[in-house]
Design a protein around this motif. Sequence first.
Motif, PDB file in Angstrom:
ATOM      1  N   ARG A 149      48.598  16.655  49.072  1.00  0.00           N
ATOM      2  CA  ARG A 149      47.143  16.863  49.071  1.00  0.00           C
ATOM      3  C   ARG A 149      46.437  15.762  49.854  1.00  0.00           C
ATOM      4  O   ARG A 149      46.933  14.634  49.937  1.00  0.00           O
ATOM      5  CB  ARG A 149      46.591  16.866  47.636  1.00  0.00           C
ATOM      6  CG  ARG A 149      47.014  18.057  46.800  1.00  0.00           C
ATOM      7  CD  ARG A 149      46.281  18.057  45.455  1.00  0.00           C
ATOM      8  NE  ARG A 149      46.731  19.137  44.591  1.00  0.00           N
ATOM      9  CZ  ARG A 149      46.250  20.376  44.614  1.00  0.00           C
ATOM     10  NH1 ARG A 149      45.272  20.678  45.457  1.00  0.00           N
ATOM     11  NH2 ARG A 149      46.715  21.304  43.801  1.00  0.00           N
ATOM     12  N   LYS A 150      45.276  16.104  50.390  1.00  0.00           N
ATOM     13  CA  LYS A 150      44.401  15.131  51.030  1.00  0.00           C
ATOM     14  C   LYS A 150      43.366  14.698  49.994  1.00  0.00           C
ATOM     15  O   LYS A 150      42.714  15.526  49.363  1.00  0.00           O
ATOM     16  CB  LYS A 150      43.702  15.742  52.252  1.00  0.00           C
ATOM     17  CG  LYS A 150      44.655  16.130  53.373  1.00  0.00           C
ATOM     18  CD  LYS A 150      43.891  16.668  54.569  1.00  0.00           C
ATOM     19  CE  LYS A 150      44.841  17.108  55.675  1.00  0.00           C
ATOM     20  NZ  LYS A 150      45.608  15.970  56.232  1.00  0.00           N
ATOM     21  N   TRP A 151      43.235  13.372  49.818  1.00  0.00           N
ATOM     22  CA  TRP A 151      42.372  12.815  48.786  1.00  0.00           C
ATOM     23  C   TRP A 151      41.252  11.979  49.382  1.00  0.00           C
ATOM     24  O   TRP A 151      41.449  11.280  50.379  1.00  0.00           O
ATOM     25  CB  TRP A 151      43.185  11.948  47.828  1.00  0.00           C
ATOM     26  CG  TRP A 151      44.171  12.727  47.007  1.00  0.00           C
ATOM     27  CD1 TRP A 151      45.469  13.017  47.334  1.00  0.00           C
ATOM     28  CD2 TRP A 151      43.939  13.331  45.736  1.00  0.00           C
ATOM     29  NE1 TRP A 151      46.060  13.757  46.347  1.00  0.00           N
ATOM     30  CE2 TRP A 151      45.140  13.965  45.352  1.00  0.00           C
ATOM     31  CE3 TRP A 151      42.831  13.390  44.889  1.00  0.00           C
ATOM     32  CZ2 TRP A 151      45.268  14.653  44.146  1.00  0.00           C
ATOM     33  CZ3 TRP A 151      42.960  14.069  43.677  1.00  0.00           C
ATOM     34  CH2 TRP A 151      44.162  14.690  43.327  1.00  0.00           C
ATOM     35  N   ILE A 152      40.095  12.036  48.748  1.00  0.00           N
ATOM     36  CA  ILE A 152      38.942  11.206  49.105  1.00  0.00           C
ATOM     37  C   ILE A 152      38.593  10.344  47.896  1.00  0.00           C
ATOM     38  O   ILE A 152      38.384  10.864  46.794  1.00  0.00           O
ATOM     39  CB  ILE A 152      37.727  12.062  49.481  1.00  0.00           C
ATOM     40  CG1 ILE A 152      38.062  12.966  50.666  1.00  0.00           C
ATOM     41  CG2 ILE A 152      36.526  11.177  49.811  1.00  0.00           C
ATOM     42  CD1 ILE A 152      37.015  14.031  50.940  1.00  0.00           C
ATOM     43  N   ALA A 153      38.571   9.043  48.087  1.00  0.00           N
ATOM     44  CA  ALA A 153      38.276   8.110  46.993  1.00  0.00           C
ATOM     45  C   ALA A 153      37.059   7.265  47.325  1.00  0.00           C
ATOM     46  O   ALA A 153      36.776   6.990  48.502  1.00  0.00           O
ATOM     47  CB  ALA A 153      39.478   7.213  46.726  1.00  0.00           C
ATOM     48  N   TRP A 154      36.345   6.869  46.281  1.00  0.00           N
ATOM     49  CA  TRP A 154      35.244   5.917  46.406  1.00  0.00           C
ATOM     50  C   TRP A 154      35.563   4.742  45.482  1.00  0.00           C
ATOM     51  O   TRP A 154      35.754   4.930  44.280  1.00  0.00           O
ATOM     52  CB  TRP A 154      33.924   6.564  46.020  1.00  0.00           C
ATOM     53  CG  TRP A 154      33.516   7.656  46.958  1.00  0.00           C
ATOM     54  CD1 TRP A 154      33.823   8.981  46.863  1.00  0.00           C
ATOM     55  CD2 TRP A 154      32.758   7.502  48.167  1.00  0.00           C
ATOM     56  NE1 TRP A 154      33.302   9.674  47.927  1.00  0.00           N
ATOM     57  CE2 TRP A 154      32.628   8.794  48.750  1.00  0.00           C
ATOM     58  CE3 TRP A 154      32.160   6.414  48.814  1.00  0.00           C
ATOM     59  CZ2 TRP A 154      31.946   9.018  49.931  1.00  0.00           C
ATOM     60  CZ3 TRP A 154      31.462   6.642  49.999  1.00  0.00           C
ATOM     61  CH2 TRP A 154      31.361   7.919  50.541  1.00  0.00           C
ATOM     62  N   GLY A 173      39.623  -2.906  45.162  1.00  0.00           N
ATOM     63  CA  GLY A 173      38.665  -2.758  44.083  1.00  0.00           C
ATOM     64  C   GLY A 173      39.023  -1.559  43.223  1.00  0.00           C
ATOM     65  O   GLY A 173      39.992  -0.835  43.499  1.00  0.00           O
ATOM     66  N   LEU A 174      38.265  -1.338  42.164  1.00  0.00           N
ATOM     67  CA  LEU A 174      38.524  -0.244  41.240  1.00  0.00           C
ATOM     68  C   LEU A 174      38.052   1.087  41.820  1.00  0.00           C
ATOM     69  O   LEU A 174      36.959   1.177  42.392  1.00  0.00           O
ATOM     70  CB  LEU A 174      37.798  -0.515  39.921  1.00  0.00           C
ATOM     71  CG  LEU A 174      38.004   0.521  38.810  1.00  0.00           C
ATOM     72  CD1 LEU A 174      39.440   0.486  38.296  1.00  0.00           C
ATOM     73  CD2 LEU A 174      37.015   0.279  37.666  1.00  0.00           C
ATOM     74  N   ILE A 175      38.865   2.127  41.657  1.00  0.00           N
ATOM     75  CA  ILE A 175      38.480   3.464  42.114  1.00  0.00           C
ATOM     76  C   ILE A 175      37.514   4.060  41.104  1.00  0.00           C
ATOM     77  O   ILE A 175      37.828   4.212  39.920  1.00  0.00           O
ATOM     78  CB  ILE A 175      39.711   4.366  42.292  1.00  0.00           C
ATOM     79  CG1 ILE A 175      40.589   3.815  43.427  1.00  0.00           C
ATOM     80  CG2 ILE A 175      39.294   5.800  42.587  1.00  0.00           C
ATOM     81  CD1 ILE A 175      41.904   4.544  43.617  1.00  0.00           C
ATOM     82  N   VAL A 176      36.336   4.412  41.576  1.00  0.00           N
ATOM     83  CA  VAL A 176      35.283   4.973  40.736  1.00  0.00           C
ATOM     84  C   VAL A 176      35.346   6.497  40.728  1.00  0.00           C
ATOM     85  O   VAL A 176      35.045   7.139  39.718  1.00  0.00           O
ATOM     86  CB  VAL A 176      33.896   4.494  41.229  1.00  0.00           C
ATOM     87  CG1 VAL A 176      32.762   5.173  40.468  1.00  0.00           C
ATOM     88  CG2 VAL A 176      33.793   2.978  41.101  1.00  0.00           C
ATOM     89  N   ASP A 177      35.741   7.073  41.852  1.00  0.00           N
ATOM     90  CA  ASP A 177      35.773   8.530  41.984  1.00  0.00           C
ATOM     91  C   ASP A 177      36.865   8.899  42.992  1.00  0.00           C
ATOM     92  O   ASP A 177      36.973   8.273  44.049  1.00  0.00           O
ATOM     93  CB  ASP A 177      34.399   9.028  42.473  1.00  0.00           C
ATOM     94  CG  ASP A 177      34.297  10.535  42.544  1.00  0.00           C
ATOM     95  OD1 ASP A 177      33.551  11.107  41.747  1.00  0.00           O
ATOM     96  OD2 ASP A 177      34.963  11.162  43.407  1.00  0.00           O
ATOM     97  N   VAL A 178      37.686   9.896  42.654  1.00  0.00           N
ATOM     98  CA  VAL A 178      38.695  10.369  43.591  1.00  0.00           C
ATOM     99  C   VAL A 178      38.878  11.867  43.380  1.00  0.00           C
ATOM    100  O   VAL A 178      38.930  12.348  42.249  1.00  0.00           O
ATOM    101  CB  VAL A 178      40.036   9.610  43.427  1.00  0.00           C
ATOM    102  CG1 VAL A 178      40.608   9.763  42.030  1.00  0.00           C
ATOM    103  CG2 VAL A 178      41.048  10.044  44.482  1.00  0.00           C
ATOM    104  N   SER A 179      38.938  12.627  44.485  1.00  0.00           N
ATOM    105  CA  SER A 179      39.102  14.070  44.396  1.00  0.00           C
ATOM    106  C   SER A 179      39.864  14.571  45.609  1.00  0.00           C
ATOM    107  O   SER A 179      39.835  13.956  46.680  1.00  0.00           O
ATOM    108  CB  SER A 179      37.742  14.776  44.297  1.00  0.00           C
ATOM    109  OG  SER A 179      36.950  14.494  45.439  1.00  0.00           O
ATOM    110  N   ASP A 180      40.561  15.695  45.428  1.00  0.00           N
ATOM    111  CA  ASP A 180      41.248  16.280  46.575  1.00  0.00           C
ATOM    112  C   ASP A 180      40.248  17.129  47.352  1.00  0.00           C
ATOM    113  O   ASP A 180      39.210  17.536  46.828  1.00  0.00           O
ATOM    114  CB  ASP A 180      42.462  17.098  46.129  1.00  0.00           C
ATOM    115  CG  ASP A 180      42.099  18.487  45.671  1.00  0.00           C
ATOM    116  OD1 ASP A 180      41.236  18.604  44.776  1.00  0.00           O
ATOM    117  OD2 ASP A 180      42.646  19.466  46.203  1.00  0.00           O
ATOM    118  N   GLU A 181      40.545  17.398  48.613  1.00  0.00           N
ATOM    119  CA  GLU A 181      39.564  18.036  49.482  1.00  0.00           C
ATOM    120  C   GLU A 181      39.254  19.483  49.097  1.00  0.00           C
ATOM    121  O   GLU A 181      38.241  20.041  49.513  1.00  0.00           O
ATOM    122  CB  GLU A 181      40.026  17.975  50.949  1.00  0.00           C
ATOM    123  CG  GLU A 181      41.265  18.776  51.263  1.00  0.00           C
ATOM    124  CD  GLU A 181      41.581  18.769  52.755  1.00  0.00           C
ATOM    125  OE1 GLU A 181      40.844  18.105  53.510  1.00  0.00           O
ATOM    126  OE2 GLU A 181      42.558  19.435  53.149  1.00  0.00           O
TER     127      GLU A 181
END
Length: 289
Positions: A149-154, A173-181
């Motif tokens: 999967r392709k993931w986008i993290a903030w 740093g800590l990942i606050v939000d991560v989701s697959d495309e």
Amino acid sequence: MKKIAFLLFFGLMVSAQNTRVIYEYKFRPDSSKSDSLKTEWMYLDINKNGSKYYSKNSFESDSIVAESIKKQMASGARSISVSRNSQGGEVKDEVEKTYPDYKIYLISSLGNDAYKVLEDRKPEWKISPDKKQISSFKVQKATTDFAGRKWIAWFTTDVPVQDGPYKFSGLPGLIVDVSDETGSHKMELKGIKKIATTQIEDFDTKGKDIPFTRKKPLDVSRKQYLKQLKQYENDPVQGMREILAQPNSKVKINVNGTEISDPKEVLRYMEKDARDEMKKNNNKIELIP
């Protein structure tokens, strides 16, 4: 309320050895049904040696089952009754990471066996200049391809922990939000608090192989785990068949209010249930395990 929880964290980082990061995990287990979206509350418990990511509901359900079995065994009961909580978590797998080497382990059960799988892949992040605000956090974007999967993290550098939910780590740093495309899987930070040390214990069953109970996991490589996964998919009741083959072993299940104890019927219903579950769970977080 969110703001209070987030602001409290900065004081905790200085004085606390144990911190719990709470994520809301939204996922669509069945790709063929747009209305199959589910939500699970997940914990990322962090201490100086590493972290553990697991489902709140599954942990509570396992604890209730374990306590019930302990009481039955202490009373000298000749047979053990195991009742799974209908509200138990959807997410059974756990992830452990060690610091400072950030080794990643998947804790997963297949049938009546549990495995601790050393992950030989790590997310390779591409950090973007894109920045924005999520609640009280200043966050920056990063992307990766992982497990199909392709993931986008903030992530936020405001919190000096290079960790995050599931197997995701390695950002500054800590990942606050991560989701697959595709939007099928999304983990979003909802709160952080100080906690006492938690311990999920394996208890002595005195030689009894009790179905549906937490087992001490076997250490395996990912290659070994994939072999076991394939065997389970081909025969999901192999473990139960082995239990029923043991002398004086009996298993009863309840199907729509009817108690079934005939071994052949038990296996038939359990196999049907397992295959139905696999069919519905066709959109796993890892397309390539």
